[in-house]
Design an enzyme around this catalytic site. Structure first.
Site, PDB file in Angstrom:
ATOM      1  N   ARG A   1       0.757  -1.195   0.024  1.00 40.21           N
ATOM      2  CA  ARG A   1      -0.299   0.030  -0.389  1.00 40.21           C
ATOM      3  C   ARG A   1       0.973   1.160  -0.508  1.00 40.21           C
ATOM      4  O   ARG A   1       1.825   1.081   0.826  1.00 40.21           O
ATOM      5  CB  ARG A   1      -0.750  -0.031   0.856  1.00 40.21           C
ATOM      6  CG  ARG A   1      -1.939  -0.823   1.712  1.00 40.21           C
ATOM      7  CD  ARG A   1      -3.408  -0.503   2.969  1.00 40.21           C
ATOM      8  NE  ARG A   1      -1.777  -0.588   3.587  1.00 40.21           N
ATOM      9  CZ  ARG A   1      -2.877  -0.161   5.145  1.00 40.21           C
ATOM     10  NH1 ARG A   1      -3.952   0.566   4.848  1.00 40.21           N
ATOM     11  NH2 ARG A   1      -2.323  -0.307   5.718  1.00 40.21           N
TER      12      ARG A   1
ATOM     13  N   SER B   1       7.804  -5.428   6.999  1.00 37.38           N
ATOM     14  CA  SER B   1       7.148  -6.460   7.423  1.00 37.38           C
ATOM     15  C   SER B   1       8.385  -7.842   7.076  1.00 37.38           C
ATOM     16  O   SER B   1       7.546  -8.620   6.410  1.00 37.38           O
ATOM     17  CB  SER B   1       6.132  -6.793   7.437  1.00 37.38           C
ATOM     18  OG  SER B   1       5.369  -6.035   8.035  1.00 37.38           O
TER      19      SER B   1
ATOM     20  N   ASP C   1       5.271  -3.765  12.118  1.00 30.97           N
ATOM     21  CA  ASP C   1       3.855  -2.847  12.850  1.00 30.97           C
ATOM     22  C   ASP C   1       2.981  -2.502  13.690  1.00 30.97           C
ATOM     23  O   ASP C   1       2.669  -2.536  14.351  1.00 30.97           O
ATOM     24  CB  ASP C   1       2.801  -4.092  11.742  1.00 30.97           C
ATOM     25  CG  ASP C   1       3.134  -5.346  12.383  1.00 30.97           C
ATOM     26  OD1 ASP C   1       4.687  -5.193  13.249  1.00 30.97           O
ATOM     27  OD2 ASP C   1       2.384  -6.471  12.263  1.00 30.97           O
TER      28      ASP C   1
END
Length: 1164
Positions: free
Chosen positions: A792, A853, A907
């Site tokens: 994203r 990540s 995150d």
């Protein structure tokens, strides 16, 4: 007679009294929920035709032979025929009432006993409303339908086996029964019983005497029944049928609320009747039988307890005569001035005695006068003179007796022998020895002290006993109605609706005690003057008003008062003396049954009335019969209305379109009135068309049901022990959790220390994030979120009004994922440029936060070395490189100047930052099951230079325990799951608490339970062998508090698991055990974090907020509550608030960039 609302459409259990009140309003007590979609008919539409339907001026009925006929009403028809229509339609179900100004007294009396169909609908609604009140903890005390929990949570499943005692306290008797079950589906239980008559006066004497007598009955029954084999049976469980209103708090604990049915023993009300019986049995086993109890009831006339007498106070007793019962009978009948010289006893045996001339009795010495001779005629025919009248049946009875060829003229078999033959067994000797046949020792040789210990394990009323009796032989029964002297109903309710009990899962049998329905006045309009008189003459005026309309104890009295009233209006017995009718109890239930059941017209009616001293005309007989039919029909109709309320309640609370259920039936009214079953089914079908009931007649009363309750209780107890043994390793104590908390703290300290960091299982990685949002951040910020095949790009605008975001998702082709590093990062920059162009941001230089990540070693806020690729990525030239620099290099190649990478975050940190903008106290981030981060004092971070301020530490706690410190918590199930993962021995804490693994842990437990025959009755389940078949989402669904077990079964059926009701309950328990442990372990880890922060800051009390994310926390119905509760228990000095994160990996990354930009500007 001894014996909530609908769950909302959403599947959450209501959490407040207001919610429960809303539920009860939705149940249809206003008439709205049981109209339309299979919720019961509305008064206005024409009901669907059933076996018996009222339709204006005609009705469709079944006659006794089952054929249909239509009876039309005509204003000019003969009144008696008109009344036949009324009485045949259950004696009371009429669609309207006629103007009574031009009717006869008899017609008015009959119509007063009829109830319009519309009124029955209203009555059903009132009963459902009262049922909801009885279920609710807040309104239970005001409810007239008491809805008492019985703590019976299962019906027989056919696997029960063993020996079980049952004792039933009846109106005038004590019934003892021994039932042996063989685990064969309960198709062939072996039963023996014996009935003992209650001594006169004991029902109004001392309670201790009553229970001592019951214990003596048990002792004598066992002495006659059990054999030497009883020495191998250490315990005999006993179920006690106690048909009086009790407040039950456990299956074996019940406090008597009030006596009824003529009982008024002192010292029992308010006491635990199970304990009273157990104490009496214990006295028997100790050899003190009768010392207090028997002599107490015998001495009740003097008011002085036998225990008050000592042996020295007793007079000398000398035996002066001996006789048998026949002689005693003759002498008894010679009293009061009567002269009796012959006596016949026709009992279990048979005999005769008479006064003979003494000189003829040559076997005696006397020669004058007369002497009573005992004939002992039972042996007549032993010489063969009766051979010609001996049938083959007599021969077989003789051969099977204990004395073949003797006492061939004993005209009456022994009573206990008859009872046992009716039960399908053979006689006293053979039956009492079926347990002792191997030893050959007679039961009479045993004394009570040699018998096994009897333990009372269950108490129930006769209604519950009836339901359990009817659940045998492969039938599943969930409702029971007793239509006897009193009236009652019980049914299996959803346990979570029974607020007066502690249990919340599965189903529980609820004893409605509906006899008190109407005590608040809701039945006043259907009470006739005859009912009022009966109520006034009763021992409890104004109480149990519904029971007084339907109980066989009162129906004869209602008829009597109706006849008195009609006589006063000169409609009956004109010119006759009816003084006999003014005597209470003269007109009995048996009279009513005999009158309405005879097939001889008015002849039998006339005979009955004349036997009462009346002189009826033919017209009188017809009208008396009509009154009896109307009273009985009304009683059956009201029973049907109550049953319809129960069935609709069950259907609605189970969220079913339709309900099919078996209803156990017992009682004098049910057995004695042939049309009762027809009326019950027809009217209940009219009132609850969505429900189909099948009536099951009770066999052997409720005694066998008591044995079944006991058998089921022991089966469940054994299952409970086995289930607890399986689940015990997953159930953590407070000490277990405190140890985990201490271990986590120890590993945190090791991870923060530079020397021990390499060997610590909790890595405690510095993130170089030194501040959380303070609300002054302003501007536009970019964020990238790369963690899989899609990534994203976001723009986050921070203003005084708040935060707004825009984002777009881009795909990374496999060829680029597995190509070169340059191609990968060039593709990312191309997507960023595309996004900025669409958002008109190309001309601006925007700070960017990068959520990456993949495993990295972070050496600065904007510098992190890639350790390895995962998730299918294998782009070359990246491992060991600074991924932020790789992104900057790609931007330079593309000559893109519209962004500035200022931070790389994971995150967990993003979650903390996203929540920190809304709550400045948020200094902890938690991704449930995966990781946590928090703001640590720099002086404690040995892996980074400097000791001023704070830094966010990425704990990476998923690897907690990889060094073996949690081995003591790893169960067999955890080890199997760990061994089948791609990284066995790694991320062990994560494998205990992450939603990714919980479903698989549950599957492993279920397989063990199937192997131990605790699930699916031991049937193999091949589908369970499939790895990952049980998804974690099933845990969340199954554990929904309000989810009907039917829906749980549907979920399991999707998995091809043939689950029963009990399997569904157990499945829910397994899921709860696994998810609870996960929440507790997560809380223990978090407790270590907040306690460390509190100590770091030297505070007595820490107020802190945790930003939290994760599907398990968001969607599981119990996880968050269990987490908070355990954390509060382990860290009582920390007030922790949880704030659910929104887009930590996107919004949070942008806020990291915003805070970094704010800090940079402040330094400038």
């Amino acid at each position: 007679m001894g014996s909530r609302s609908t769950r909302p459409r959403s599947q959450q259990r209501p959490s407040s009294g207001e919610d429960r009140a809303d539920q009860r309003r939705n149940l249809g007590v206003d008439g709205s929920r049981y109209v339309g979609r299979s919720r019961g008919p509305s008064p206005s539409p024409v009901p669907e035709l059933g076996p018996m339907t009222v339709m204006g001026q005609s009705c469709l009925v079944h006659d006794r032979r089952g054929s249909l006929r239509i009876l039309h009403r005509d204003e000019n028809m003969d009144p008696s025929l008109s009344m036949e229509v009324d009485t045949r339609v259950s004696g009371s179900v009429l669609s309207h009432r006629r103007d009574s100004s031009h009717t006869t007294p008899t017609q008015r009396a009959l119509r007063s006993l009829s109830i319009p169909l519309e009124r029955l609908h209203v009555m059903k609604g009132h009963m459902m409303e009262d049922m909801c009140k009885g279920m609710s903890r807040q309104t239970h005390a005001q409810a007239k339908v008491r809805m008492l929990p019985t703590y019976i949570c299962s019906t027989p499943n056919g696997t029960e086996k063993g020996n079980f005692l049952a004792v039933e306290l009846c109106q005038n008797q004590v019934r003892t029964m021994l039932v042996t079950l063989y685990g064969d589906g309960n198709m062939s239980p072996h039963m023996m019983y014996k009935i003992f008559d209650l001594p006169e006066g004991i029902t109004q004497g001392e309670g201790e005497a009553l229970f001592d007598f019951i214990a003596q009955c048990v002792s004598q029954f066992l002495a006659e029944t059990l054999s030497s084999e009883s020495r191998e049976i250490t315990n005999l469980p006993l179920g006690f049928v106690f048909p009086f209103t009790c407040r039950q708090t456990q299956l074996d604990k019940a406090e008597l609320l009030s006596w009824s049915k003529g009982f008024s023993c002192s010292g029992v009300v308010g006491k635990d009747v199970v304990q009273l019986l157990q104490s009496a049995i214990n006295k028997q086993e100790m050899g003190t039988s009768g010392t207090d109890s028997d002599s107490n009831w015998l001495s009740s006339l003097t008011g002085r307890k036998s225990s008050q007498f000592t042996p020295s106070q007793l007079c000398h007793v000398e035996v002066v005569a001996l006789m048998n019962d026949t002689v005693g009978t003759m002498m008894t009948c010679s009293m009061e001035g009567r002269h009796c010289e012959v006596a016949v006893v026709a009992d279990k045996g048979s005999n005769c005695c008479f006064m003979a001339e003494t000189y003829l009795v040559e076997t005696a010495e006397e020669t004058s006068g007369r002497m009573c001779v005992n004939t002992e005629w039972g042996c007549f025919g032993d010489d063969g003179v009766l051979n010609d009248i001996f049938t083959p049946y007599d021969v077989r009875v003789d051969e099977e007796s204990s004395n073949p060829g003797e006492k061939r003229c004993s005209f009456s078999p022994r009573k206990d022998r008859l009872n046992k033959q009716e039960m399908g067994t053979s006689g006293t000797d053979s039956d009492s020895n079926w347990l002792s046949s191997l030893t050959g020792r007679k039961s009479s040789q045993f004394t009570p002290s040699q018998l096994c210990h009897v333990e009372v394990v269950a108490l129930m009323n006769d209604t519950v006993g009836t339901m359990m009796t009817c659940s045998m032989e492969g039938r599943h029964c969930e409702v029971a109605v007793v239509a006897d002297k009193g009236s009652n109903c019980c049914f299996m309710a959803e346990t979570y609706l029974v607020e007066t009990a502690e249990e919340t899962s599965g189903r529980m049998c609820v004893n409605t005690e509906w006899g008190c329905f109407g005590d608040d006045g809701v039945l006043n309009d259907i009470f006739t003057p005859y009912d009022v008189r009966v109520d006034e003459e009763s021992s409890n005026p104004g109480e149990k008003r519904f029971e007084k309309l339907v109980g066989s104890l009162y129906l004869g009295e209602i008829v009597r008062h109706a006849l008195i009233a009609l006589t006063a209006e000169k409609a009956l017995f004109t010119g006759n003396d009816i003084a006999v009718l003014k005597e209470k109890g003269v007109f009995t239930m048996q009279h009513v049954l005999d009158i309405i059941n005879n097939e001889d017209g008015i002849t039998e009616v006339k005979r009955i009335l004349e036997s009462l001293g009346l002189q009826p005309s033919e017209r009188d007989c017809g009208r008396v019969q009509q009154i009896c039919q109307a009273v009985m029909g009304r009683a059956a109709t009201l029973h049907a209305t109550g049953l319809a309320a129960i069935l609709s309640y069950m259907c609605q609370t189970r969220d079913l379109e339709s309900l099919m259920v078996n209803v156990g039936m017992e009682g004098e009214l049910y057995r004695g009135y042939p049309r009762f079953e027809e009326i019950l089914l027809s009217v209940s079908r009219l009132l609850a068309p969505e429900c189909m009931a099948t009536l099951l007649p009770s066999r052997d009363g409720s005694g066998r049901g008591a044995a079944m309750v006991t058998a089921v209780a022991l089966r469940l107890a054994a299952q409970r022990r086995a289930v607890d043994e399986v689940l015990a390793p997953l159930r953590l104590t407070r000490a277990d959790l405190e140890k985990v908390q201490a271990l986590m703290r120890e590993e945190m300290d090791r991870g923060l220390c530079k020397e021990t960091n390499p060997t610590a299982s909790v890595r405690m990685l510095p993130t170089y994030v030194s501040h959380t949002p303070d609300g002054t951040e302003r501007g536009d910020f970019l964020a990238l979120d790369l963690g899989g095949t899609n990534f994203r790009v976001l723009v986050v605008r921070v203003t005084e009004e708040g935060i707004s975001m825009a984002s777009e998702i881009y795909v990374i082709p496999v060829s680029i994922m597995q190509g070169t590093g340059e191609a990968l990062f060039d593709h990312i920059i191309d997507c960023v440029i595309d996004f900025q162009m669409k958002q008109n941001l190309v001309t601006q230089m925007l700070p960017l936060g990068f959520t990456f990540s993949f495993p990295c070693q972070q050496v600065g806020l904007d510098k992190a070395l890639l350790l390895t690729w995962t998730k299918g990525f294998s782009a070359s030239g990246c491992v060991g490189k600074d991924v932020v620099q790789l992104l900057r290099d790609a931007a330079q190649r593309k000559q893109h100047l519209g962004m500035q990478v200022v931070a790389l975050v994971n995150d967990t940190v993003g979650t903390m930052m996203a929540c920190g903008y809304d709550d400045p106290k948020c200094e902890i981030g938690l991704i449930v099951g995966t990781n946590a981060c928090y703001m640590e004092e720099m002086r404690n971070v040995g892996t980074v230079e400097g000791d001023q301020g704070r830094m966010c530490i990425n704990m990476e706690w998923g690897a907690f325990g990889d060094n073996g410190c949690l081995d003591h918590l790893f169960t067999h199930f955890d080890k199997v799951v760990d061994e089948t993962t791609i990284n066995p021995g790694k991320q062990r804490f994560e494998k205990l608490i992450s939603g990714m693994y919980l479903g698989e842990i549950v599957r492993q437990i279920l397989m063990v339970m199937v192997e131990k025959q605790l699930l699916f009755q031991g049937r193999p389940c091949p589908k369970l062998q499939t790895k990952n078949i049980f998804k974690t989402k099933f845990l969340s669904t199954i554990e929904l508090n309000g989810l009907a077990l039917r829906q749980i079964r549907a979920i399991l059926n999707e998995l091809e698991l043939d689950a029963s009701f009990e399997d569904s309950v157990l499945m829910r328990e397994v899921c709860q055990a696994v998810s609870l442990r996960a929440a507790q372990l997560c809380a223990a880890g978090l407790a270590a974090v907040v306690e460390k922060m509190r100590e770091n800051r030297g505070l007595d009390q820490l107020d802190i907020t945790v930003g939290v994310d994760g599907t398990l926390y968001k969607l599981h119905p119990c996880f968050s509550d269990n987490l908070k509760k355990t954390l509060k228990d382990l860290a009582p000095n920390c007030n922790v608030t949880f704030l659910l994160s929104e887009d930590g990996s996107g919004k949070g990354a942008a806020l990291v960039a915003a805070v970094a930009d704010r800090a940079a500007n402040a330094m400038q």
